[in-house]
Structures are given as structure tokens and as C-alpha cells.
Design an enzyme around this catalytic site. Structure first.
Site, mmCIF file in Angstrom:
data_model
loop_
_atom_site.group_PDB
_atom_site.id
_atom_site.type_symbol
_atom_site.label_atom_id
_atom_site.label_comp_id
_atom_site.label_asym_id
_atom_site.label_seq_id
_atom_site.Cartn_x
_atom_site.Cartn_y
_atom_site.Cartn_z
ATOM 1 N N ARG A 74 0.849 -1.253 0.013
ATOM 2 C CA ARG A 74 -0.005 -0.035 0.178
ATOM 3 C C ARG A 74 1.074 1.200 -0.227
ATOM 4 N NH1 ARG A 74 -3.945 0.090 4.932
ATOM 5 N NH2 ARG A 74 -4.924 -1.361 3.838
ATOM 6 N N ARG A 143 -1.599 6.910 9.379
ATOM 7 C CA ARG A 143 -1.619 6.682 8.175
ATOM 8 C C ARG A 143 -1.752 7.689 6.929
ATOM 9 N NH1 ARG A 143 -3.876 1.071 7.968
ATOM 10 N NH2 ARG A 143 -3.125 0.108 10.052
ATOM 11 N N LYS A 207 -3.527 1.902 14.571
ATOM 12 C CA LYS A 207 -3.859 2.702 13.629
ATOM 13 C C LYS A 207 -4.330 4.152 13.901
ATOM 14 C CE LYS A 207 -6.400 -0.044 11.253
ATOM 15 N NZ LYS A 207 -7.206 -0.653 10.438
ATOM 16 N N LYS A 209 -5.981 7.723 11.963
ATOM 17 C CA LYS A 209 -6.336 8.536 10.655
ATOM 18 C C LYS A 209 -6.792 9.864 10.803
ATOM 19 C CE LYS A 209 -7.545 3.672 9.106
ATOM 20 N NZ LYS A 209 -8.668 2.944 8.539
ATOM 21 N N CYS A 428 -15.475 -2.983 -0.157
ATOM 22 C CA CYS A 428 -13.922 -3.211 0.309
ATOM 23 C C CYS A 428 -13.416 -4.381 -0.556
ATOM 24 C CB CYS A 428 -14.144 -3.397 1.878
ATOM 25 S SG CYS A 428 -14.543 -5.064 2.154
ATOM 26 N N CYS A 434 -8.220 -10.526 1.482
ATOM 27 C CA CYS A 434 -8.007 -10.206 2.891
ATOM 28 C C CYS A 434 -8.447 -11.497 3.618
ATOM 29 C CB CYS A 434 -9.435 -9.175 2.914
ATOM 30 S SG CYS A 434 -9.355 -8.678 4.622
ATOM 31 N N CYS A 473 -16.461 -7.665 6.133
ATOM 32 C CA CYS A 473 -16.770 -7.863 7.692
ATOM 33 C C CYS A 473 -16.886 -6.760 8.266
ATOM 34 C CB CYS A 473 -15.367 -8.548 7.967
ATOM 35 S SG CYS A 473 -14.010 -7.534 8.324
ATOM 36 N N CYS A 477 -14.147 -1.279 6.174
ATOM 37 C CA CYS A 477 -13.085 -0.572 5.376
ATOM 38 C C CYS A 477 -13.720 0.255 3.926
ATOM 39 C CB CYS A 477 -12.060 -1.557 4.526
ATOM 40 S SG CYS A 477 -11.016 -2.358 5.845
HETATM 41 FE FE1 SRM Z 1 -9.190 -1.553 6.280
HETATM 42 C C1 SRM Z 1 -7.759 -4.120 8.075
HETATM 43 C C2 SRM Z 1 -8.370 -3.055 3.465
HETATM 44 C C3 SRM Z 1 -9.669 1.519 4.801
HETATM 45 C C4 SRM Z 1 -10.794 -0.428 9.190
HETATM 46 N N1 SRM Z 1 -8.265 -3.181 6.025
HETATM 47 C C5 SRM Z 1 -7.840 -4.063 6.741
HETATM 48 C C6 SRM Z 1 -6.882 -5.013 6.110
HETATM 49 C C7 SRM Z 1 -5.383 -4.573 5.928
HETATM 50 C C8 SRM Z 1 -7.055 -6.723 6.394
HETATM 51 C C9 SRM Z 1 -5.894 -7.122 7.674
HETATM 52 O O1 SRM Z 1 -5.859 -6.193 8.530
HETATM 53 O O2 SRM Z 1 -5.218 -7.920 7.165
HETATM 54 C C10 SRM Z 1 -7.706 -5.233 4.535
HETATM 55 C C11 SRM Z 1 -6.773 -5.625 3.439
HETATM 56 C C12 SRM Z 1 -7.465 -6.076 2.406
HETATM 57 C C13 SRM Z 1 -6.698 -6.416 0.974
HETATM 58 O O3 SRM Z 1 -6.602 -7.738 0.662
HETATM 59 O O4 SRM Z 1 -6.323 -5.426 0.400
HETATM 60 C C14 SRM Z 1 -8.150 -3.594 4.656
HETATM 61 N N2 SRM Z 1 -8.745 -0.861 4.377
HETATM 62 C C15 SRM Z 1 -8.812 -1.871 3.402
HETATM 63 C C16 SRM Z 1 -9.032 -1.031 2.148
HETATM 64 C C17 SRM Z 1 -7.845 -1.311 0.936
HETATM 65 C C18 SRM Z 1 -10.358 -0.896 1.743
HETATM 66 C C19 SRM Z 1 -10.542 -0.727 0.111
HETATM 67 O O5 SRM Z 1 -11.260 -1.496 -0.213
HETATM 68 O O6 SRM Z 1 -10.444 0.534 -0.221
HETATM 69 C C20 SRM Z 1 -8.815 0.603 2.633
HETATM 70 C C21 SRM Z 1 -7.305 1.007 2.648
HETATM 71 C C22 SRM Z 1 -6.848 2.461 3.067
HETATM 72 C C23 SRM Z 1 -5.773 2.964 2.955
HETATM 73 O O7 SRM Z 1 -5.253 3.092 2.042
HETATM 74 O O8 SRM Z 1 -5.085 3.137 3.952
HETATM 75 C C24 SRM Z 1 -9.121 0.269 4.051
HETATM 76 N N3 SRM Z 1 -10.055 0.159 6.799
HETATM 77 C C25 SRM Z 1 -10.368 1.409 6.039
HETATM 78 C C26 SRM Z 1 -11.338 1.959 6.550
HETATM 79 C C27 SRM Z 1 -11.899 3.484 5.971
HETATM 80 C C28 SRM Z 1 -10.848 4.822 5.959
HETATM 81 O O9 SRM Z 1 -9.991 4.752 6.859
HETATM 82 O O10 SRM Z 1 -11.515 5.751 5.566
HETATM 83 C C29 SRM Z 1 -11.591 1.661 7.710
HETATM 84 C C30 SRM Z 1 -12.723 2.108 8.831
HETATM 85 C C31 SRM Z 1 -12.207 3.409 9.527
HETATM 86 C C32 SRM Z 1 -11.426 3.209 10.476
HETATM 87 O O11 SRM Z 1 -10.342 2.715 10.749
HETATM 88 O O12 SRM Z 1 -12.218 3.168 11.643
HETATM 89 C C33 SRM Z 1 -10.985 0.513 7.856
HETATM 90 N N4 SRM Z 1 -9.240 -2.159 8.268
HETATM 91 C C34 SRM Z 1 -10.018 -1.563 9.273
HETATM 92 C C35 SRM Z 1 -10.078 -2.160 10.446
HETATM 93 C C36 SRM Z 1 -10.891 -2.011 11.923
HETATM 94 C C37 SRM Z 1 -10.031 -1.126 12.613
HETATM 95 C C38 SRM Z 1 -10.637 -0.826 14.049
HETATM 96 O O13 SRM Z 1 -10.568 0.167 14.442
HETATM 97 O O14 SRM Z 1 -11.296 -1.705 14.694
HETATM 98 C C39 SRM Z 1 -9.138 -3.450 9.922
HETATM 99 C C40 SRM Z 1 -8.776 -4.580 11.028
HETATM 100 C C41 SRM Z 1 -7.691 -4.069 11.825
HETATM 101 O O15 SRM Z 1 -7.191 -3.132 11.837
HETATM 102 O O16 SRM Z 1 -7.364 -5.020 12.817
HETATM 103 C C42 SRM Z 1 -8.782 -3.254 8.852
HETATM 104 FE FE1 SF4 Z 2 -11.321 -7.167 4.727
HETATM 105 FE FE2 SF4 Z 2 -13.038 -6.484 6.512
HETATM 106 FE FE3 SF4 Z 2 -11.737 -4.609 5.646
HETATM 107 FE FE4 SF4 Z 2 -13.422 -5.757 3.806
HETATM 108 S S1 SF4 Z 2 -13.708 -4.538 5.718
HETATM 109 S S2 SF4 Z 2 -11.276 -5.223 3.291
HETATM 110 S S3 SF4 Z 2 -13.090 -7.884 4.560
HETATM 111 S S4 SF4 Z 2 -11.174 -6.024 6.861
#
Ligand code: SRM
Ligand code: SF4
Length: 565
Positions: A74, A143, A207, A209, A428, A434, A473, A477
Site C-alpha cells: 500500500r 496512516r 492505527k 487516521k 472493500c 483479505c 466484515c 473498510c
Molecule cells: Fe481497512 C484491516 C483494506 C480502509 C478499518 N483493511 C484491513 C486489511 C489490511 C486486513 C488486515 O488487517 O489484514 C484489509 C486489506 C484487504 C486487502 O486484501 O487489500 C483492509 N482498508 C482496506 C482498504 C483497501 C479497503 C478498500 O477497499 O479500499 C482501505 C485501505 C485504506 C488505505 O489506503 O489506507 C481500508 N479500513 C479502511 C477504513 C476506511 C477509512 O480509513 O477511511 C476503515 C474504517 C475506518 C477506521 O479505521 O475506523 C478500515 N481495516 C479497518 C479495520 C478495523 C480497525 C478498527 O479500529 O477496529 C481493520 C482490522 C484491523 O485493523 O485489525 C482493517
Molecule cells: Fe477485509 Fe473486512 Fe476490511 Fe473488507 S472490511 S477489506 S473484509 S478487513
């Protein structure tokens, strides 16, 4: 009182010699495509995740092979701006080392999927060769900083982008681990003990943001982030920012101790105070965030546990000044703008819809090839939006027709015919990369949109603006808790149906029905659309209607009434 012990990740970070761990040895180990467990945690801080191809998991297990290990990379790209020559390099990296696709994320970054361990270093070096790094794109640090989409839309947008880029650079970890491991920088006497003035030796508990919004457009979903800055424009100039804190969306199914939360508006700062207030917020979270339970380690829980008044006093003490009272602001929409838009400087900007953020070459829609062709002739920039879309920015009037022709020839003109539902839908990544996905999202989106469009057409609602978000899930995201309609993966083919967020990102939705398959979801929505078509008030959004008539549960809105115009 017993002090809870730190989570295992805390121990890994603290013992990592500033994020080095044994990454070099793990990368050199030819006996596996994976990394040692601790290094798999540390590599996130370098902008990469260890994953396996879940479509192959069962078959590999049956054949007693290790999982099909691969890496996601990323980028860090504050505000999502890149030059055409950088685009061409990204495209080449996707072809040489990745799965042949580029993925635009909800945070204005690129992701590469399917990179093998043996190619990871080469891929990162190729990125850095065009001055794109991946430092802190993942991990327990700040991030990628999200910024209202187009810096060339106005002078205010440009000023906000520049400030966000400064803040992103200011908040980078100081360790040279990245440069040593991936870019062959020689070790120094300080290697492994570098001072981390902002983060400390164990970095943040989780993390972090940041997003910058420029009203009236809430394209960044500013209330979803740990820290937000809402630009105030007075007499045509950037006067400062309303500061928000405590947003975050991740939850776990069945665990009421985790919940989505919208940020609170704390007060107002001048542009010159943005870095100081951001540093104060981050240092407060560093010192008081939960380091024993990662599920409760985001800033939103720190604020809820200690109280907003305590939090405000603490950050004001650390910053050395008091926040001014918040100024009125107003958001009237979110999502992206599509098609040609003229900027204040007379240049043109073409907003392109990239469904599911995936740039691939598919039959009838060779998007990757088309964007490569555009990058070869384009003399402006590309801007990734906060909603997985793309702007071909800064096009001179005489070059418009040429760029337009290339877009049309390669199927990049979906915005001309797509319904509002399709234009603004987010999904997502989910399966197959993922590891946390419980259900499909990106791969399911096209078929789901077809079916929903058919339903909407039946009720005469084809042109109704609607915000649909699908996540595999509950981590959220695609920011699903801010969708007027959202599907949140529960199990293969099954989702929780969430309803009732508003159209400007100020109110969370609520759980409507649990664990439905797609047929049941469509039946629920069919009934909602029927009532909406028959009973809505003039100009009333779908989410607002569902709340007014009691179909969706009302959740608190995050903007205090006195700040609404
Ligand atoms: Fe996310 C984890 C993809 C934006 C909340 N996110 C992940 C992971 C890395 C899975 C992992 O931990 O192993 C996913 C990778 C999937 C893959 O195969 O690529 C993943 N997140 C994404 C992306 C690519 C979604 C998308 O389809 O665009 C976004 C990448 C953003 C970036 O460029 O940095 C992405 N993730 C978000 C957002 C939205 C935002 O930031 O605006 C959220 C919700 C906002 C927030 O953070 O509260 C988000 N991602 C999470 C979480 C839950 C965090 C929490 O507080 O509980 C996880 C799981 C974790 O961190 O344990 C996670
Ligand atoms: Fe993976 Fe869940 Fe984030 Fe979708 S919402 S990319 S399934 S961690």
C-alpha cells in the site's frame, strides 16, 4: 489494582529495534513464502501485509502445501496526487510483480496484490525510484492523510492539500529501518535506537487516521477518522479549521464493547496550529490509548473512557494553546464528482468512476491499458479520490478532446450512463486477499448493483442519489456505517443489512436485519423502495426517510445543532 499486560503486538514493537525485527532474515529465508510471525506484524509499518490467496486455501491444504503466500503493498500518498510518469511506473510494477491490477483504496492510496516475497524488495525499490514510498501506509502510526479530492479545484483546496502533505511528512516515523531494509541505506550508530519524538519506542497503540474536508463537500467522510480538519473559508481565504476527534468505524460482530463512532467537533484552529494540535492529539493517544486490548485501542475508546472534557484539556495543555470556539459549517453532499469540471485556473478535471477501485484489463473495459495510454500523453496529474475513484486533473482546454477520446475508447466513461447508486457505491477488497473477510464485497458489487438497479427502476427511483456500501466484515473498510444502505459480511453469502445514514456523512446507520442472504436483502429493500417512492417528502434523502418513518433506527448525529446553518 492490577495493570493489564500489554498485547503481544506491543511486545513485538518495543523489541523490534525501531521496526527492524528480523525482517532481513525473514525475507532471505527461501524455505517459505511467508515471514516469521513477528516480522509479519512489523512489515505493516513498511506498507505491506502478508496475505494468502484464499481461493486456493482449501486446495493447498488438501495437497499439504503451505498457503499461497503473497503480499499486499500500500502506498503513502497524502491527498492521492501523482504525476503521469509515476502512474506509468505503478502500472509497470503491477504487471511485473503484482497480479496485473491496481487497486484504488478508500484512503486515496494504491494497493498492489499478489506480490511474492522474492519480489517484494524489487517492487518497493521501483516505487521509491519514482519518489513514492509506503512508509507508515499501515501499522500503528498515522496512516495516509485523506484530503478533499481535487487540489486544483480552488486555491483553498490547494492550500489544504499542501498542509495535509506537510502534516503527513511531519508525522512520519523517524526510524531509518525502511531505508536500510528496502533501499540499502547503510546502518548508522543510531540504527535501532533512533529517537521517535512523536511515537516513542512502541509507536501508537493502534492505527491513526486523519482527514481534511472542504465544505460543503464531505467526500472524505470527515467524521469517520481519529482526527479531522474541516476547512473554514472566509472572504475567499482559508481562515483555519474546525477540529474533530474520535471517529472510527471498526467493530466486531457480537462484541458490544466495539462500536462505530462519529468524531466530535472540538473547536477551531488557525492553519499555523494544525501541526501542533495534531501532535498533541497523537501524543495523548500514545500515552493514554489501550495497549492491552487491540480491539479497544483506537482514540474513540480513549475519549469515551476518559471523557471529552478531559481530552480537550489534555490536548490544549500539550499544544500550549486553547482551541477557539468551533465555527459554523455545512456539508450538503459526499461521494465524488464525475465528468469534466473546470478549475479556478481554467484547466479541466475529468472525474472517472472506477467500480470497486479496481483498475484491471477486462473484456470490453481495458481500464488499465486506457489509463496507461492517458498517462503517456497527459501533462497534468492524477488524483485518487477518497471513494476509490480517479480524477485526470489539470488538462489544458486543447487537450480535453484527446483525453476524452482515450477514456471512451477504453471503457473509462462509465460515469456518463451509470445510475447515482452505481457511481457512489463502495465495496472493500474482501475475498480473495483479505484474511479477515467473512463474505464477498468487491467481487460481489457488480451483480448486486445490477439487481438493485432493476429494483430501483421498478419503483421509478433509477435516478435517486443513494449511498450503498458493502464490507466483507465488520471492520468497515468501505466506511459502511455511513451508508444509507450497507451490507456487512457475516458469513459466505450472508450479510447484516444496515439502514439509515444520511446523505452528508453526519449520521451513522443502524442494524436493520441480521444475517440475510441476497434474496432476503433484496426483498427488504424492495419494500423500503416502495414506501420511499410513495411517501417521501420533496427532496428527502432515502436514509432520512427511513429514519423519519421509523423503518431505520435513528442514531445520534455528530454535529451539534448550534453548528448547523
Ligand atoms: Fe481497512 C484491516 C483494506 C480502509 C478499518 N483493511 C484491513 C486489511 C489490511 C486486513 C488486515 O488487517 O489484514 C484489509 C486489506 C484487504 C486487502 O486484501 O487489500 C483492509 N482498508 C482496506 C482498504 C483497501 C479497503 C478498500 O477497499 O479500499 C482501505 C485501505 C485504506 C488505505 O489506503 O489506507 C481500508 N479500513 C479502511 C477504513 C476506511 C477509512 O480509513 O477511511 C476503515 C474504517 C475506518 C477506521 O479505521 O475506523 C478500515 N481495516 C479497518 C479495520 C478495523 C480497525 C478498527 O479500529 O477496529 C481493520 C482490522 C484491523 O485493523 O485489525 C482493517
Ligand atoms: Fe477485509 Fe473486512 Fe476490511 Fe473488507 S472490511 S477489506 S473484509 S478487513
Amino acid at each position: 489494582m492490577t495493570v493489564p499486560s500489554p498485547s503481544p503486538v506491543e511486545t513485538i514493537k518495543a523489541a523490534s529495534r525501531r521496526l527492524r525485527g528480523t525482517l532481513r532474515a525473514s525475507l532471505a529465508d527461501p524455505t517459505t513464502g511467508a515471514l516469521a510471525d513477528a516480522d509479519a506484524q512489523l512489515v505493516k509499518f513498511h506498507g505491506s501485509y502478508l496475505q494468502d490467496d484464499r481461493d486456493l486455501r482449501e486446495e493447498r491444504r488438501r495437497q499439504k502445501l503451505e498457503p499461497a503466500w503473497q503480499f499486499m503493498i500500500r502506498t503513502r500518498l497524502p491527498g492521492g496526487v501523482i504525476a503521469p510518469r509515476q502512474w506509468l511506473q505503478l502500472d509497470a510494477i503491477a504487471g511485473a510483480y503484482g497480479d496485473g491490477t491496481l487497486r484504488l483504496t478508500t484512503r486515496q492510496a494504491f494497493q498492489f496484490h499478489g506480490v511474492r516475497k522474492r519480489d517484494l524488495r524489487a517492487a518497493l525499490r521501483a516505487l521509491n525510484a519514482v519518489r513514492i514510498d509506503t512508509i507508515a501506509a499501515c501499522g500503528d502510526v498515522n496512516r495516509n492523510v485523506l484530503v478533499a479530492a481535487n487540489p486544483w479545484q480552488s486555491r483553498t483546496h490547494a492550500a489544504v492539500h499542501a498542509l495535509a502533505a506537510r502534516l503527513s511528512a511531519h508525522l512520519l516515523p523517524r526510524t531509518r529501518a525502511y531505508h536500510e531494509i528496502w533501499l540499502d541505506e547503510a546502518e548508522s550508530a543510531h540504527s535501532g535506537t533512533e529517537d521517535e519524538p512523536i511515537y516513542g519506542a512502541a509507536y501508537l497503540p493502534r492505527k491513526f487516521k486523519i482527514a481534511f474536508a472542504v465544505p460543503p463537500h464531505n467526500d472524505v467522510d470527515v467524521f469517520a477518522h481519529d482526527l479531522g480538519f474541516i476547512a473554514a473559508i472566509e472572504d475567499g481565504r482559508l481562515a483555519g479549521f474546525n477540529v474533530t476527534a474520535g471517529g472510527g468505524l471498526g467493530t466486531s460482530h457480537g462484541d458490544p464493547a466495539t462500536y462505530p463512532r462519529l468524531a466530535d467537533v472540538l473547536g477551531f484552529v488557525a492553519p499555523d496550529d494544525v501541526l501542533a494540535i495534531a501532535e498533541a492529539v497523537i501524543a495523548t493517544q500514545r500515552d493514554f490509548g489501550n495497549r492491552s486490548e487491540r480491539k479497544r485501542a483506537r482514540l474513540k475508546y480513549t475519549i469515551d473512557e476518559r471523557g471529552l472534557a478531559w481530552f480537550r484539556a489534555e490536548i490544549e495543555r500539550r499544544a500550549g494553546f486553547a482551541l477557539a470556539p468551533a465555527r459554523p459549517f455545512h456539508f450538503d453532499r459526499r461521494g465524488d464528482r464525475f465528468g469534466w469540471i473546470e478549475g479556478e485556473d481554467g484547466r479541466w478535471h475529468l472525474g472517472l468512476r472506477i467500480e470497486g477501485g479496481r483498475i484491471a484489463d477486462r473484456a470490453g473495459a481495458p481500464l488499465r491499458k486506457g489509463l496507461r495510454e492517458i498517462a503517456r500523453v497527459h501533462r497534468g496529474e492524477f488524483v485518487l479520490t477518497p471513494n476509490q475513484n480517479l480524477i485526470v486533473a489539470g488538462v489544458a482546454p486543447v487537450e480535453r478532446a484527446w483525453i476524452e477520446a482515450l477514456a471512451v475508447a477504453h471503457g473509462l466513461d462509465a460515469h456518463r450512463t451509470a445510475t447515482p447508486l452505481r457511481l457512489h457505491a463502495l465495496a472493500c477488497v474482501a475475498l480473495p486477499t483479505c484474511p479477515l473477510a467473512m463474505a464477498e464485497a468487491e467481487r460481489q458489487l457488480p451483480a448486486l448493483l445490477d439487481r438493485l438497479e432493476a429494483l430501483l427502476a421498478r419503483h421509478g427511483l433509477r435516478d435517486q442519489p443513494l449511498y450503498l456500501r458493502v464490507s466483507g466484515c465488520p471492520n468497515g473498510c468501505s466506511r459502511p456505517y455511513l451508508g444509507e444502505i450497507a451490507l456487512i459480511g457475516k458469513a459466505p453469502g450472508r450479510y447484516h443489512l444496515m439502514l439509515g445514514a444520511d446523505g452528508a456523512g453526519r449520521r451513522l446507520n443502524a442494524l436493520h436485519r441480521e444475517n440475510l442472504d441476497e434474496t432476503a436483502i433484496l426483498a427488504e429493500l424492495d419494500a423500503c423502495f416502495a414506501r420511499y417512492a410513495a411517501e417521501r417528502d420533496a427532496g428527502e434523502g432515502f436514509g432520512d426517510f427511513l429514519v423519519r418513518v421509523g423503518i431505520a433506527r435513528a442514531t445520534p448525529a455528530c454535529i451539534p445543532l448550534e453548528l448547523r446553518p
